[in-house]
Every structure is written in structure tokens, then in C-alpha cells.
Design an enzyme around this catalytic site. Structure first.
Site, mmCIF file in Angstrom:
data_model
loop_
_atom_site.group_PDB
_atom_site.id
_atom_site.type_symbol
_atom_site.label_atom_id
_atom_site.label_comp_id
_atom_site.label_asym_id
_atom_site.label_seq_id
_atom_site.Cartn_x
_atom_site.Cartn_y
_atom_site.Cartn_z
ATOM 1 C CG HIS A 62 8.101 6.375 -55.877
ATOM 2 N ND1 HIS A 62 6.978 5.812 -55.296
ATOM 3 C CD2 HIS A 62 7.754 6.699 -57.153
ATOM 4 C CE1 HIS A 62 6.001 5.788 -56.192
ATOM 5 N NE2 HIS A 62 6.439 6.324 -57.312
ATOM 6 C CG ASP A 80 8.016 10.304 -62.136
ATOM 7 O OD1 ASP A 80 7.203 9.947 -63.007
ATOM 8 O OD2 ASP A 80 7.779 10.219 -60.920
#
Length: 431
Positions: free
Chosen positions: A308, A366
Site C-alpha cells: 500500500h 483491496d
């Protein structure tokens, strides 16, 4: 935020400028450069605004190095495991957790505003059947300003409140209608006897021909997805909403701008990109091949759903959603689904391979949200609309905070101009 006793000194061209500093309640100190141009005649250069605070806020705090995400001071893992989406909505909007009476009143107000104006149904039928649901949502949300004239005045606190409730309440209905339209099924009206997440699932998956019962485990997983995506500080779409808001635009236009920004694959489309990557891999036996490709710096292939930009060690939202992913996969019995088999094996590799551990390529939110939505039966084209649905409360909270800020000014970033300097026009016959 308080003024720090420290100052920053900037020296150039024989000049020395003293710049004040602020100390936040959490995070690094901030140098105040608002008067830099007036005092020194220079700008700062910060593409992507990665080192620039565009506002002060009391809503959300992120410490990417430590894997911390707080909403009004409450850790996201506590909110996701102990609370539910509408309670988190109240917290983001009003700053404190509600009492039982306050929560009941808030839930009632949201529930009573879930229907959209009947004439708005015509907007959906104006789109091509194969239009992406995000394109539909951008258009329909922007068009809300043509129907709800009593909540457009951003200078009226009551109208801001009404617009906030309407946006949070109607976004699931709009997203579900965009989905139904894309698959050629009739629109399903909201039901006031269902909670927020269950109502959304009912509008997406029920049909008039038979009764549809929402499984509580699936509903809880959807509620967690919504909760974990509710706000994420000053990201691209939130900054877009704030920039649009700074011009005095009506709230529906501002949120439509946020939806348009979220549509980008580098932002809200990440979980869709993750599922498309899993489809590219195709089967468990091909995972070693793609792992080697991911390790090859000369190969353009990249693993989506891992690591991330903000979180450097772990995504605090991913741990909570992993539990829901395991529960949903077990409940729905999707163990024979090749795509989800690839996802589970890839997760195992990422959590144990030294390369992934060293590079901090951990499964992020995600990755798990994509797995859950796929298992529920949503097409990948609906992943980003669901993200927009959950992020609406964050956008609205940030919008309300900005409108109420006495320091608010219209956004006007500067630039480093590298084009031609002044030159004279040349008549066409002389070119």
C-alpha cells in the site's frame, strides 16, 4: 493544532525568512508557508502534494509507518469489529459516538430517505445498457441537484444537513439501480425493514419473481466493507471533493466530482484490478510463474492488491476483512471456484515468501474486498461503485468540515511554469 514554539528558517539569495510551525495532535510538525510568496516572492514545488497539508481536519488520522487508521480517535479495527456502518457514519459526521436515542434517530432519518425521486428513473434509461456503473453514478448523483432544490444552499447549516442525509441514504439505491440496469433486470425499491447493508444487497440481488433472504454473514461482510472504506483522510477523491467544494458548488456536484476521481484504477479501481490480475493468472499451478514475474524488475507485471502506498508494514483494514473473507467463502461454498482458489494460494505465498515479507507486499484491503465481492456474485464493474457508496460518508464529512471552516478559501494551486516566455504573434502568411 497549536502554534509551535519552533520556527523554520529558509535562506536563499541572501534572504532569510522565518516561517511559523504548527504542532498537530498526532503526526509530524507542519511548516506554515501561507505567507511565503508575499514575503519572499517564491512558491514551493510538490507534485502530488505528498509533503503538503492542504487543510487541517479532525476527522481521520493515518500513520502509515505504524499501520494506524483512526476515525475521530477510534481505531478502525475496533469500529469494524464492534460497531456498524451507520454508527460509523454518525461518528464521522458529528465527531462522537451516538447514544442509543441519537443512533435510532439517525438510522430512521437515513432509512426514510433511501428512495430516489421517481423521475430520476428516466436518467438510467438514457444510458447504454453496457455503460459502466460508475459512469451512470457520476451522471445520476450530479443530477440530484436538479431534483432536490431545498438542499443546495451550502451557507445554510440545515440544508447542508439535509443534503448529507440524502446522499448517504440514496447512494445505495443509485448504485443498486446502476447494477440492475446493466444486467437488464427491473429496479428494486428499498425496504425500510432492512438495515443499510442488507437493504443494499436486497436491491442488488432480489427479483420480483421470488423472495430473497439476505444471509446475515454476507450482510455483515458487506457492512464491514462499507465501514473499512468510509474515509481515508486526504486521498485523491476526498481532495477532489474539497477542491470542488471550495468554489461553493452544491453538495451533489461535489460528490459527483469525488465519484469521477475515485473511478481511476490507481484509486478506487484497485480491487477491480486485483480480480483482473487473478483472472490473468488463471489457475493455482501458474502462480509460481507470476511470482517470478513479480520479482523481475524488467517485467511490467505487478501484483495488484499487495502492499500500500500509505501503509508501510500492514493495512489495518485487511486483518478485519480477511476474517470476513474466510467466513463468506466458507458460507457460500466457493472452494471450487478457480479464481478464489488462486486468491487463497496467492495470499498464502505472500504471507510466507521472504521476498514478499522483505518488500512488505502484504495483502491489503483491496485484495480481500475483491475476493468477498466476487464470492457474493458482484461483477468487477460493481467493485468501484460499492467503494463510492461506502466513501460517500467520508466525502460528506470532509465537505461539511470544510464549508464550516472560517479559513476556507477557493483552491488555487500554483505551478512551476516551463513553457515559452512572451513572444509576438506571427501572421499566418509568415509562418
Amino acid at each position: 493544532m497549536t502554534t509551535s514554539s519552533k520556527t523554520a528558517t529558509l535562506s536563499f539569495d541572501g534572504k532569510t525568512i522565518e516561517l511559523p510551525m504548527f504542532t498537530p495532535t498526532a503526526g509530524p510538525d507542519v511548516i506554515d508557508i501561507r505567507k511565503l510568496y508575499g514575503q519572499a516572492g517564491v512558491f514551493t514545488y510538490d507534485p502530488g502534494f505528498t509533503s503538503t497539508a492542504s487543510c487541517d481536519s479532525t476527522i481521520t488520522y493515518i500513520d502509515g509507518d505504524e499501520g494506524i487508521l483512526l476515525h475521530r480517535g477510534y481505531p478502525i479495527d475496533q469500529l469494524a469489529s464492534k460497531s456498524h456502518f451507520l454508527e460509523v457514519c454518525y461518528l464521522l459526521l458529528y465527531g462522537e459516538l451516538p447514544s442509543s436515542a441519537e443512533l435510532e434517530d439517525f438510522e430512521t432519518r437515513v432509512t426514510r430517505h433511501t428512495m430516489i425521486h421517481e423521475q430520476m428513473h428516466n436518467f438510467f434509461r438514457g444510458f447504454r445498457r453496457d455503460a459502466h456503473p460508475m459512469a451512470t453514478m457520476v451522471g445520476v448523483v450530479g443530477a440530484m441537484s436538479a431534483f432536490y432544490h431545498d438542499s443546495l444552499d451550502v451557507n445554510d447549516p440545515w440544508q447542508r444537513e439535509v443534503a448529507s442525509i440524502r446522499l448517504i441514504a440514496k447512494m445505495p439505491t443509485i448504485a443498486a439501480m446502476a447494477y440492475k440496469y446493466s444486467i437488464g433486470q427491473p429496479f428494486v425499491y428499498p425496504r425500510n425493514d432492512l438495515d443499510y447493508a442488507a437493504n443494499f444487497l436486497h436491491m442488488c440481488f432480489s427479483v420480483p419473481a421470488e423472495t430473497y433472504h439476505v444471509n446475515p454473514i454476507v450482510s455483515r461482510a458487506m457492512d464491514r466493507i462499507l465501514t473499512l472504506h468510509a474515509d481515508h483522510e486526504q486521498n485523491a477523491s476526498t481532495s477532489t471533493v474539497r477542491l470542488a467544494s471550495s468554489s461553493g458548488a452544491n453538495p451533489f456536484a461535489c460528490i459527483a466530482a469525488g465519484i469521477a476521481c475515485l473511478w481511476g484504477p490507481a484509486h478506487g479501481g484497485a480491487n477491480q484490478a486485483c480480480l483482473e490480475m487473478l483472472r490473468e493468472i488463471g489457475s493455482v499451478d501458474r502462480i509460481p510463474e507470476f511470482i517470478e514475474r513479480a520479482k523481475d524488475k524488467n517485467d511490467p507485471f505487478r501484483l495488484m492488491g499487495f502492499g500500500h502506498r500509505v501503509y508501510k508494514n500492514t493495512d489495518p483494514r485487511a486483518k478485519v476483512l480477511k476474517q470476513s473473507a474466510d467466513e463468506v467463502l466458507e458460507l457460500l461454498g466457493v472452494h471450487d471456484n478457480p479464481l478464489l482458489q488462486v486468491a487463497k494460494e496467492l495470499e498464502h505465498v505472500a504471507l510466507n515468501d521472504p521476498y514478499f515479507i522483505e518488500k512488505k507486499l502484504f495483502p491489503n484491503v483491496d485484495f480481500y474486498s475483491g475476493i468477498i465481492l466476487e464470492a457474493m456474485g458482484f461483477p468487477t464493474s460493481m467493485f468501484t461503485p460499492i467503494f463510492a457508496l461506502s466513501r460517500t460518508v467520508g466525502w460528506v464529512s470532509q465537505w461539511k468540515e470544510m464549508i464550516g471552516d472560517p479559513q476556507m478559501k477557493i483552491g488555487r494551486p500554483r505551478q512551476l511554469y516551463m513553457g515559452e516566455t512572451t513572444r509576438d504573434y506571427v501572421d499566418i502568411e509568415n509562418r
